[in-house]
Design a protein around this motif. Structure first.
Motif, PDB file in Angstrom:
ATOM      1  N   LEU B   5       0.757  -1.192   0.468  1.00 43.33           N
ATOM      2  CA  LEU B   5      -0.681  -0.093  -0.428  1.00 43.33           C
ATOM      3  C   LEU B   5       0.911   1.256   0.082  1.00 43.33           C
ATOM      4  O   LEU B   5       1.561   1.415   1.168  1.00 43.33           O
ATOM      5  CB  LEU B   5      -0.806  -0.038   1.461  1.00 43.33           C
ATOM      6  CG  LEU B   5      -1.772   1.140   1.099  1.00 43.33           C
ATOM      7  CD1 LEU B   5      -2.921   1.331   0.248  1.00 43.33           C
ATOM      8  CD2 LEU B   5      -2.939   1.060   2.576  1.00 43.33           C
ATOM      9  N   THR B  33      -1.397  -1.052  -4.396  1.00 40.02           N
ATOM     10  CA  THR B  33      -2.526   0.024  -3.838  1.00 40.02           C
ATOM     11  C   THR B  33      -1.974   1.489  -3.587  1.00 40.02           C
ATOM     12  O   THR B  33      -0.671   1.637  -2.960  1.00 40.02           O
ATOM     13  CB  THR B  33      -3.349  -1.059  -2.615  1.00 40.02           C
ATOM     14  OG1 THR B  33      -3.936  -2.296  -3.204  1.00 40.02           O
ATOM     15  CG2 THR B  33      -4.882  -0.062  -2.727  1.00 40.02           C
ATOM     16  N   LEU B  35      -2.992   4.666  -2.111  1.00 38.79           N
ATOM     17  CA  LEU B  35      -4.370   5.604  -1.143  1.00 38.79           C
ATOM     18  C   LEU B  35      -3.554   6.711  -1.813  1.00 38.79           C
ATOM     19  O   LEU B  35      -3.301   7.247  -0.745  1.00 38.79           O
ATOM     20  CB  LEU B  35      -4.680   4.885   0.131  1.00 38.79           C
ATOM     21  CG  LEU B  35      -5.283   5.965   1.239  1.00 38.79           C
ATOM     22  CD1 LEU B  35      -6.856   6.433   0.369  1.00 38.79           C
ATOM     23  CD2 LEU B  35      -5.468   5.509   2.654  1.00 38.79           C
ATOM     24  N   ARG B  70      -7.332   4.138  -4.450  1.00 38.06           N
ATOM     25  CA  ARG B  70      -8.798   4.477  -3.421  1.00 38.06           C
ATOM     26  C   ARG B  70      -8.008   6.041  -2.742  1.00 38.06           C
ATOM     27  O   ARG B  70      -7.035   6.920  -3.550  1.00 38.06           O
ATOM     28  CB  ARG B  70      -8.459   3.724  -1.883  1.00 38.06           C
ATOM     29  CG  ARG B  70      -8.399   2.168  -2.277  1.00 38.06           C
ATOM     30  CD  ARG B  70      -7.563   1.779  -1.224  1.00 38.06           C
ATOM     31  NE  ARG B  70      -8.634   1.396   0.100  1.00 38.06           N
ATOM     32  CZ  ARG B  70      -9.912   0.905   0.135  1.00 38.06           C
ATOM     33  NH1 ARG B  70     -10.300  -0.332   0.077  1.00 38.06           N
ATOM     34  NH2 ARG B  70     -10.747   1.227   1.282  1.00 38.06           N
ATOM     35  N   ALA B  92      -7.821   1.302   4.735  1.00 34.28           N
ATOM     36  CA  ALA B  92      -7.347   0.241   3.195  1.00 34.28           C
ATOM     37  C   ALA B  92      -6.193  -0.588   4.017  1.00 34.28           C
ATOM     38  O   ALA B  92      -5.788  -1.529   2.785  1.00 34.28           O
ATOM     39  CB  ALA B  92      -6.280   1.574   2.889  1.00 34.28           C
ATOM     40  N   THR B  96      -6.635  -4.079   2.166  1.00 36.90           N
ATOM     41  CA  THR B  96      -5.922  -4.344   0.879  1.00 36.90           C
ATOM     42  C   THR B  96      -4.879  -5.677   1.694  1.00 36.90           C
ATOM     43  O   THR B  96      -3.877  -6.369   1.143  1.00 36.90           O
ATOM     44  CB  THR B  96      -4.875  -3.743   0.849  1.00 36.90           C
ATOM     45  OG1 THR B  96      -4.300  -2.928   1.797  1.00 36.90           O
ATOM     46  CG2 THR B  96      -5.547  -3.087   0.021  1.00 36.90           C
TER      47      THR B  96
END
Lengths: 248, 248, 248, 248, 248, 248
Positions: B5, B33, B35, B70, B92, B96
């Motif tokens: 992340l 991912t 954010l 995201r 988040a 994830t």
């Protein structure tokens, strides 16, 4: 007019660390002296009969920077920060009446660089202006003081180019990294290209600046031109820029 | 397969800080991912009717990095590291199941960056891998961990290029400085180009690496190509590379 | 497969600093080499006729860690970071083609540890992965990188136990403190037990991990078992755990 | 001619931190502006009807330093580094076209000082010269840049004396400590008396200095005279120098 | 009753760094020992036939501090932190059974100071209390522990005055700077005058304090008296206080 | 007799950080006060009707440490270092006439801990003794001052055990890690078990110590006993010691 002394362990150390700044000093009318502690007389190159060549190269590099050159007479890879080394630097300080000293940063993986940094701090113990420059082998380095070298980066590369015979150079000195670091520090300093310094102590001079042509801003050289210069330089030395160290 | 992340305060912060590393993760088969805490829904661009455009740009940038995107839904320049912000990041992390987090370095002159860094450290308090990336506004930064991005720098520039509409970008983001910093950190790491990280804590994974084609080394792109890419990118945005900030 | 070189000043330094991590490398299929710079041939133990015994002990300890052993041939308490010492480490790097080096932290009250750390940084100047471990005599140490050694702590204690004859060990090495520090750093890293490292530089390998039996989590040994192991170990050496140093 | 902006949270913060340096700038022909963020309009003194008096005092202090005065209009003990505060400082930067900013050090136990330092770093994010001064409440502070204030220390004390009504001053500001710190930092800088600064970044100006009367060295004031001045000043304010804080 | 050992490289180093603290220890009933490593027998003063005089002076200074004096027998400017130097300090620790050691800070521009600091850290490796004092040549120094020397500053100046013959003293030791630094650190510590220390490690003693006359606070000496004492002292030595180092 | 104030954000923070040291103060005859800023009246536990229970637990824990308990009345996860929070701490300082304060370290990933640390530094701005303790969420922490808690570790565990209902405790507080850290810091301090502190400033008290029974050394508890105590404690709370956080 200031008197500036730059101290380095080996030929090309000073050019790499603060060559463009020395050019800026020279252009500002300051007296600039380089003290290279090893490598001139009895460096490791002697066995290849290159000592004379390297002396000539360092002399040429100093000339491109408008600097006087002094040799320390020590032997590469054997420098220790003892009284003798300190004495050599004290003599240079006295001879030049320097009020500003540039020298290696203290935390460096090369034993000579550490020794030269420590010895210079001893020799300059009563001086109000001592600043440390970065070498490729420097470890922790957190610069806070910068000099705008946008107008002098080509000159720095030219001075480095004067050391073309130095086979060791291919290992740690990568001309494109020199340009990249100058741009990296320039971005940190919110200018174009910079050399970066960590001062042990730096007394600022707030006297009014005499700037003959301040209205005409220094044009910033195009990135491409500098890269081309760096490449041309790299073609003069052993290792090509495009593959300096194999990535792990 | 790791789940990674990356957290950033604004559109393009993540790309600038660790975009090439995210590409490397993607290529290694990791789930990636991003954010982005502000700027998608109600950023300052709203008054120019550009919020929709910036959402699209960020979406496109994420896609070029192989990352899921995201949004945090916060407002630009108002982020504080309170329970609400921490909760967004915790959500988040849960969604994830991330085991590695990239986020802004704590010492940054932008208040949103500081807040996002602090809130992420709270949200990831039980995680074993939290690493900080550098932004142009980061202040002290002493990286010790690096990722070789020689093969991914073009991809990073492409991701940055997806943010062409971002007028703010012209002020602090200078594409040639992005390339220069990657080379600067690469020299520090003894490789070609690198992204640099300061870990809060990083548990290494010593499991045997599966390297399908380790015999074929990644070719290092020529410096000129990257500079050309950087220039092409800069022609898409407001400020020309050749005069980013007037030198003092 | 990585090639890992661990460098230490004296017998048992490496085991204390990163013994469990070396086991983890061994288990991951990496090649592991230990370079012990002093103590094998002409250490201070010679006058007690124990040099041969200590050589055997260090050999046994290396075997329990799955490591190849190399001796530096220097004399205890006389190591200096000069060209000769650097050359010994360079030879080990060449012979093992190492891409990751573990070594003492630089700030240590033992002169040999400082010297070995500095000499290794010189020898490994072109290497992308150099990490520092902690010794009982290490001073400032701020680790940010950790290795999960929950499954390897018993093996570390066993390797330390191989040094039973070492009378010096009683002074600074306290087995229960070894376990306690591993748990302390483990809590910092949000895992069970950890060895802690401060990298000079560490290029991460993001290649996909090949984990043969990742579904079966490593069982964490009960604290009591480790303490019992530590006690059993301490009964083999001079100083009892329960009164290592009289509190002031 | 430089344009210098000094930013402080409360009346007398700037004088304490860099008052003598501002005098040096003024004497060098630079434009000097002080931005005091709280205390002028609606400070805590209002309830005693002293706001007007403090405004006059700060005005007088600025005049003795040759500085223009700007007020931020914030309320004492409520400053936060948000967009509004940043905007106030940005406006001052624009209005003065400043190229050098002095501000509180970031690590300070007073919440307003921390906030002003952070907000100034945001506002000055594109500026190449930002230096931090020390306050009595500053915590860690490692200055590396100094200004020789031997000729301006009396002027600094005079500027502080202009704040005679400030009852808070008695608690933290001790005039003899002001003189002592100047001498302490002066010894660090190898000069007489100094103000000390920690730069976030400082681009040096290497243009040739125009020094009208450099041949006549500034006479260093006798220590006794400065102490007498400090004492005379302390008699104007609430707490006597001889017993500032009861020693534990 | 504690046993305190203060270690210094040269005559007067200890007095400068922690002379007043030693007086406080003496007054509290502690046993105080000074170990001066160089300068007594074969210092550089020998060529002027002053070695005997300096021995007498150091003996007198120790007496004014209520301290026993030990000489290390090393030669000025040649100290290295090797086994021999460590052995000298270990012998002093054994002879005095010291539980608290004061010594130079590690980061110092004088090679002897660095060496003495490192050697003492080795010799005291099992001691729970090691604190570093500042010298005029100390570089980075971030003290966190202080001793209130308001009642002992005159005694410190008297001890320094015992070194009147020391010609070197004029260069780096400026009595008014000694007083100023004590006041500077006192303000940091929120007391009157302080000596400042950076501990390597310091185990506090929380046993109930026996304070015979705690109700009668120590009167703080007037600043003027200390300055007058400092001046009287400075008239005894070569360089006048009013012009120690010409400001650049 | 000293008056000691320990400040913590939540119930059990103080016990974890410096509980054994408070016991040592209590045993030395000092007055000990704990100020818990949140959690008593309106903490998050309220929705489960546990506020009353947690008040009782904290009261019981304070009693086992011989400490007076004060509540700050703030709400968990909402603490900010503003004037109101500072005022609460100032009131406690006035009420207890404290001359020594213990508080969270400043660099902590929990926003309440950061806020309490900052507010306490403001409130104690004129105090000469402020020391920071470590929490499980503390980030960088470099302690230099230690207290020998060999005789008080069981008491610390007992005080922690009084917080049995605290469900949050299971996440970050692992009793075996508490014991391990005490041993880790003890080894750093060259004693048995220690609590570790980083002082903002600490003025030492060199008055003669009154030690009633110094001849009888404190027996060091066997490691097994402490581990057994820790385990017994862990069986009272939610998470078992043997699997606190799954290792990555």
């Amino acid at each position: 007019m200031r008197s500036v002394l730059a101290v380095g362990a080996h030929p090309d150390d000073i050019e790499l660390g603060c060559g463009a700044t020395l050019l800026a000093h020279h252009q500002a009318g300051d007296r600039v002296t380089m003290l290279v502690l090893t490598g001139g007389e009895n460096g490791p190159g002697d066995e290849f009969g290159q000592a004379g060549l390297r002396r000539l190269e360092q002399q040429r590099a100093a000339r491109t920077l408008g600097a006087e050159l002094r040799w320390g007479g020590l032997r590469d890879c054997t420098v220790v920060p003892d009284s003798a080394t300190i004495g050599i630097i004290e003599a240079a300080l006295r001879a030049t009446d320097a009020d500003l000293v540039y020298v290696h940063a203290p935390d460096d993986s090369h034993q000579d660089h550490r020794a030269v940094s420590a010895a210079t701090l001893s020799a300059a113990r009563r001086l109000s202006r001592v600043m440390h420059y970065q070498s490729p082998s420097t470890l922790t380095f957190t610069p806070t003081v910068f000099v705008d070298v946008t107008a002098h980066l080509s000159g720095k590369l030219a001075a480095l180019g004067a050391h073309a015979s130095q086979v060791e150079m291919s290992a740690m000195v990568e001309p494109d990294a020199v340009v990249a670091s100058a741009r990296h520090w320039g971005a940190q300093a919110r200018i174009g290209y910079a050399e970066a310094f960590a001062p042990t102590r730096m007394v600022l001079d707030l006297a009014p600046a005499l700037r003959p042509s301040a209205e005409v801003p220094t044009p910033r050289p195009a990135v491409e031109d500098l890269v081309v210069t760096a490449h041309r330089l790299s073609s003069l030395i052993a290792a090509p820029v495009a593959a300096p160290v194999a990535a792990g």
